[in-house]
Design a protein around this motif. Structure first.
Motif, mmCIF file in Angstrom:
data_model
loop_
_atom_site.group_PDB
_atom_site.id
_atom_site.type_symbol
_atom_site.label_atom_id
_atom_site.label_comp_id
_atom_site.label_asym_id
_atom_site.label_seq_id
_atom_site.Cartn_x
_atom_site.Cartn_y
_atom_site.Cartn_z
ATOM 1 N N SER A 133 11.147 -0.323 45.310
ATOM 2 C CA SER A 133 10.738 -1.582 45.914
ATOM 3 C C SER A 133 11.112 -2.774 45.056
ATOM 4 C CB SER A 133 9.221 -1.577 46.149
ATOM 5 O OG SER A 133 8.533 -1.521 44.908
ATOM 6 N N ALA A 134 11.361 -2.501 43.783
ATOM 7 C CA ALA A 134 11.770 -3.577 42.873
ATOM 8 C C ALA A 134 12.949 -3.084 42.044
ATOM 9 C CB ALA A 134 10.618 -3.983 41.980
ATOM 10 N N ALA A 135 13.880 -2.449 42.726
ATOM 11 C CA ALA A 135 15.004 -1.809 42.051
ATOM 12 C C ALA A 135 15.862 -2.839 41.335
ATOM 13 C CB ALA A 135 15.854 -1.050 43.072
ATOM 14 N N PRO A 136 16.477 -2.440 40.225
ATOM 15 C CA PRO A 136 17.340 -3.365 39.516
ATOM 16 C C PRO A 136 18.525 -3.780 40.376
ATOM 17 C CG PRO A 136 17.640 -1.121 38.714
ATOM 18 C CD PRO A 136 16.468 -1.099 39.634
ATOM 19 N N LYS A 137 19.142 -4.889 40.014
ATOM 20 C CA LYS A 137 20.281 -5.377 40.788
ATOM 21 C C LYS A 137 21.373 -4.330 40.868
ATOM 22 C CE LYS A 137 19.494 -10.293 39.860
ATOM 23 N NZ LYS A 137 20.029 -11.516 39.229
ATOM 24 N N ALA A 138 21.597 -3.631 39.778
ATOM 25 C CA ALA A 138 22.596 -2.568 39.766
ATOM 26 C C ALA A 138 21.918 -1.281 39.317
ATOM 27 C CB ALA A 138 23.748 -2.926 38.829
ATOM 28 N N GLY A 139 21.898 -0.284 40.192
ATOM 29 C CA GLY A 139 21.278 0.985 39.856
ATOM 30 C C GLY A 139 22.115 1.776 38.875
ATOM 31 N N PRO A 140 21.579 2.881 38.364
ATOM 32 C CA PRO A 140 22.222 3.637 37.294
ATOM 33 C C PRO A 140 23.517 4.338 37.678
ATOM 34 C CG PRO A 140 20.215 4.730 38.029
ATOM 35 C CD PRO A 140 20.224 3.384 38.663
ATOM 36 N N VAL A 141 23.832 4.434 38.953
ATOM 37 C CA VAL A 141 25.110 5.038 39.347
ATOM 38 C C VAL A 141 25.956 4.087 40.195
ATOM 39 C CG1 VAL A 141 24.292 7.430 39.199
ATOM 40 C CG2 VAL A 141 24.065 6.173 41.360
ATOM 41 N N LEU A 142 25.538 2.839 40.343
ATOM 42 C CA LEU A 142 26.287 1.917 41.203
ATOM 43 C C LEU A 142 27.703 1.694 40.694
ATOM 44 C CD1 LEU A 142 26.358 0.035 43.646
ATOM 45 C CD2 LEU A 142 25.449 -1.784 42.170
ATOM 46 N N GLY A 143 27.889 1.705 39.375
ATOM 47 C CA GLY A 143 29.214 1.479 38.811
ATOM 48 C C GLY A 143 30.234 2.538 39.189
ATOM 49 N N ILE A 144 29.780 3.687 39.637
ATOM 50 C CA ILE A 144 30.694 4.714 40.123
ATOM 51 C C ILE A 144 31.264 4.312 41.475
ATOM 52 C CG2 ILE A 144 30.821 7.123 40.947
ATOM 53 C CD1 ILE A 144 28.636 7.715 38.805
ATOM 54 N N PHE A 145 30.491 3.566 42.235
ATOM 55 C CA PHE A 145 30.883 3.198 43.588
ATOM 56 C C PHE A 145 31.532 1.816 43.670
ATOM 57 C CE2 PHE A 145 27.566 6.372 44.045
ATOM 58 C CZ PHE A 145 28.044 7.177 45.060
ATOM 59 N N SER A 146 31.023 0.858 42.951
ATOM 60 C CA SER A 146 31.514 -0.506 43.123
ATOM 61 C C SER A 146 31.438 -1.265 41.812
ATOM 62 C CB SER A 146 30.728 -1.226 44.228
ATOM 63 O OG SER A 146 29.340 -1.111 44.004
ATOM 64 N N THR A 147 31.870 -2.517 41.834
ATOM 65 C CA THR A 147 32.034 -3.284 40.607
ATOM 66 C C THR A 147 30.835 -4.179 40.339
ATOM 67 O OG1 THR A 147 33.134 -5.107 41.770
ATOM 68 C CG2 THR A 147 34.528 -3.321 40.940
ATOM 69 N N GLY A 148 30.787 -4.708 39.134
ATOM 70 C CA GLY A 148 29.742 -5.650 38.744
ATOM 71 C C GLY A 148 30.203 -6.448 37.547
ATOM 72 N N PRO A 149 29.684 -7.655 37.383
ATOM 73 C CA PRO A 149 30.150 -8.525 36.299
ATOM 74 C C PRO A 149 29.437 -8.242 34.989
ATOM 75 C CG PRO A 149 28.524 -9.686 37.601
ATOM 76 C CD PRO A 149 28.694 -8.327 38.252
ATOM 77 N N GLU A 150 30.116 -8.520 33.891
ATOM 78 C CA GLU A 150 29.480 -8.453 32.583
ATOM 79 C C GLU A 150 28.652 -9.708 32.330
ATOM 80 O OE1 GLU A 150 29.472 -5.859 30.188
ATOM 81 O OE2 GLU A 150 30.066 -4.888 32.058
ATOM 82 N N ILE A 151 29.147 -10.847 32.786
ATOM 83 C CA ILE A 151 28.392 -12.102 32.743
ATOM 84 C C ILE A 151 28.269 -12.577 34.179
ATOM 85 C CG2 ILE A 151 28.385 -14.510 31.990
ATOM 86 C CD1 ILE A 151 29.994 -13.628 29.549
ATOM 87 N N ARG A 152 27.050 -12.705 34.661
ATOM 88 C CA ARG A 152 26.823 -13.019 36.071
ATOM 89 C C ARG A 152 26.899 -14.525 36.283
ATOM 90 N NH1 ARG A 152 24.667 -9.868 40.399
ATOM 91 N NH2 ARG A 152 24.724 -8.169 38.896
ATOM 92 N N ASN A 153 28.090 -14.974 36.678
ATOM 93 C CA ASN A 153 28.336 -16.374 36.980
ATOM 94 C C ASN A 153 29.227 -16.394 38.211
ATOM 95 O OD1 ASN A 153 30.033 -18.898 36.962
ATOM 96 N ND2 ASN A 153 28.683 -19.413 35.250
ATOM 97 N N ALA A 154 28.688 -16.798 39.343
ATOM 98 C CA ALA A 154 29.394 -16.643 40.613
ATOM 99 C C ALA A 154 30.758 -17.313 40.596
ATOM 100 C CB ALA A 154 28.544 -17.197 41.757
ATOM 101 N N ALA A 155 30.842 -18.541 40.092
ATOM 102 C CA ALA A 155 32.118 -19.258 40.093
ATOM 103 C C ALA A 155 33.144 -18.557 39.219
ATOM 104 C CB ALA A 155 31.905 -20.698 39.624
ATOM 105 N N GLN A 156 32.728 -18.160 38.021
ATOM 106 C CA GLN A 156 33.651 -17.468 37.120
ATOM 107 C C GLN A 156 34.070 -16.126 37.697
ATOM 108 O OE1 GLN A 156 32.239 -16.681 33.088
ATOM 109 N NE2 GLN A 156 33.554 -14.874 32.995
ATOM 110 N N ASN A 157 33.094 -15.365 38.201
ATOM 111 C CA ASN A 157 33.401 -14.046 38.756
ATOM 112 C C ASN A 157 34.355 -14.148 39.933
ATOM 113 O OD1 ASN A 157 29.906 -13.120 38.321
ATOM 114 N ND2 ASN A 157 31.556 -13.102 36.817
ATOM 115 N N LEU A 158 34.118 -15.130 40.821
ATOM 116 C CA LEU A 158 34.986 -15.319 41.972
ATOM 117 C C LEU A 158 36.394 -15.689 41.527
ATOM 118 C CD1 LEU A 158 35.106 -15.482 45.108
ATOM 119 C CD2 LEU A 158 34.610 -17.930 44.874
ATOM 120 N N LEU A 159 36.502 -16.602 40.568
ATOM 121 C CA LEU A 159 37.814 -17.029 40.089
ATOM 122 C C LEU A 159 38.566 -15.878 39.440
ATOM 123 C CD1 LEU A 159 39.701 -19.446 39.806
ATOM 124 C CD2 LEU A 159 38.601 -19.972 37.617
ATOM 125 N N THR A 160 37.851 -15.049 38.698
ATOM 126 C CA THR A 160 38.487 -13.883 38.074
ATOM 127 C C THR A 160 39.092 -12.964 39.122
ATOM 128 O OG1 THR A 160 36.991 -13.945 36.181
ATOM 129 C CG2 THR A 160 38.077 -11.857 36.630
#
Length: 262
Positions: A133-160
């Motif tokens: 009900s209060a799961a973390p933004k990225a679960g312990p196996v999410l990285g196997i399925f999809s990507t995530g940022p090291e620094i969460r900044n929408a503008a920077q992440n989008l530009l990258t």
């Protein structure tokens, strides 16, 4: 080429791409894997080989395997715009099938990983079950399925993602991805795989380099749907970036090609 030929080719090729790409992420993540902790270089080369294999399999349709590539090729004039939805539908289905196959292949490792108190503690701050009900933004196996940022900044992440995808798609277009879905040929496919490896090594650090909307979205949906106890969240708040960024990057590359090389 018929729509069914395009759809089947892209579905199978993209499924193999995600099976091998997600597979290397799983292999590096799981303690009960012989490749555990092999590191980022292994992931970058694994995804490069995944592209190589999927592209050879899907050569009949031009082996787009990626809506960003499809958009770039359409802007170049390599395919008709009415074929674009067929390509993308095949790519999306294939990505989801590939993600399911990763789960099937590593089913025992998923179970062991998600019942490991040390792993759960890393994602909850204490030993115990992940609070769904209060799961973390990225679960312990999410990285196997999809990507995530090291620094969460929408503008920077989008530009990258825009920059990295532009490099990928422009390299494909300038290698001569031809009209009528004929693709770049054997040597060209190898070169594209090396480009993907290079992007992973050079530009993949900030976001995990989705550079492909279905590579991220399809497996993220599968992660959300799979009956994995303690899997945690699917990080839907971030999910738009690896979709929108690559689509913009693919369109930008198509525009650059038309201005500079057409």
């Amino acid at each position: 080429m018929s729509s069914s030929d395009i759809f089947i080719s892209e579905t199978i090729g993209t499924a193999v791409l995600i099976l091998l790409g997600g597979g290397v992420c799983a292999a590096v993540t799981f303690k009960r894997s012989k490749a555990f902790n092999a590191g980022w270089v292994a992931i970058a080369f694994g995804w490069g080989f995944a592209v190589l294999t999927g592209a050879y399999i899907a050569a009949k349709s031009g082996a787009h395997l990626n809506p960003a590539v499809t958009i770039g090729v359409a802007i170049k004039g390599g395919i008709e715009w009415n074929q674009v939805p067929v390509y993308i539908a095949g790519e999306m289905l294939g990505a989801m099938i590939g993600a399911v196959l990763v789960w099937v292949t590593y089913m025992g490792q998923f179970q062991a990983h998600l019942s490991d108190p040390e792993v759960l503690a890393d994602h909850t701050g204490e030993e115990g079950l992940v609070d769904q009900s209060a799961a973390p933004k990225a679960g312990p196996v999410l990285g196997i399925f999809s990507t995530g940022p090291e620094i969460r900044n929408a503008a920077q992440n989008l530009l990258t993602e825009i920059i990295a995808t532009s490099v990928l798609v422009l390299s494909i277009l300038t290698l001569g991805l031809s009209d009528n879905g004929k693709g770049v040929g054997v040597i060209g496919t190898l070169l594209v795989a090396l480009v993907v490896t290079g992007i992973g090594l050079s530009l993949g650090g900030p976001t995990g380099y989705a550079i492909n909307p279905v590579r991220d979205l399809g497996p993220r949906i599968v992660h959300a749907l799979l009956p994995l106890r303690n899997k945690g969240g699917s990080d839907w708040g971030y999910a738009w970036i690896p979709v929108v960024g690559p689509l913009i990057g693919g369109a930008l590359a198509g525009g650059i090609y038309q201005v500079a090389f057409a």
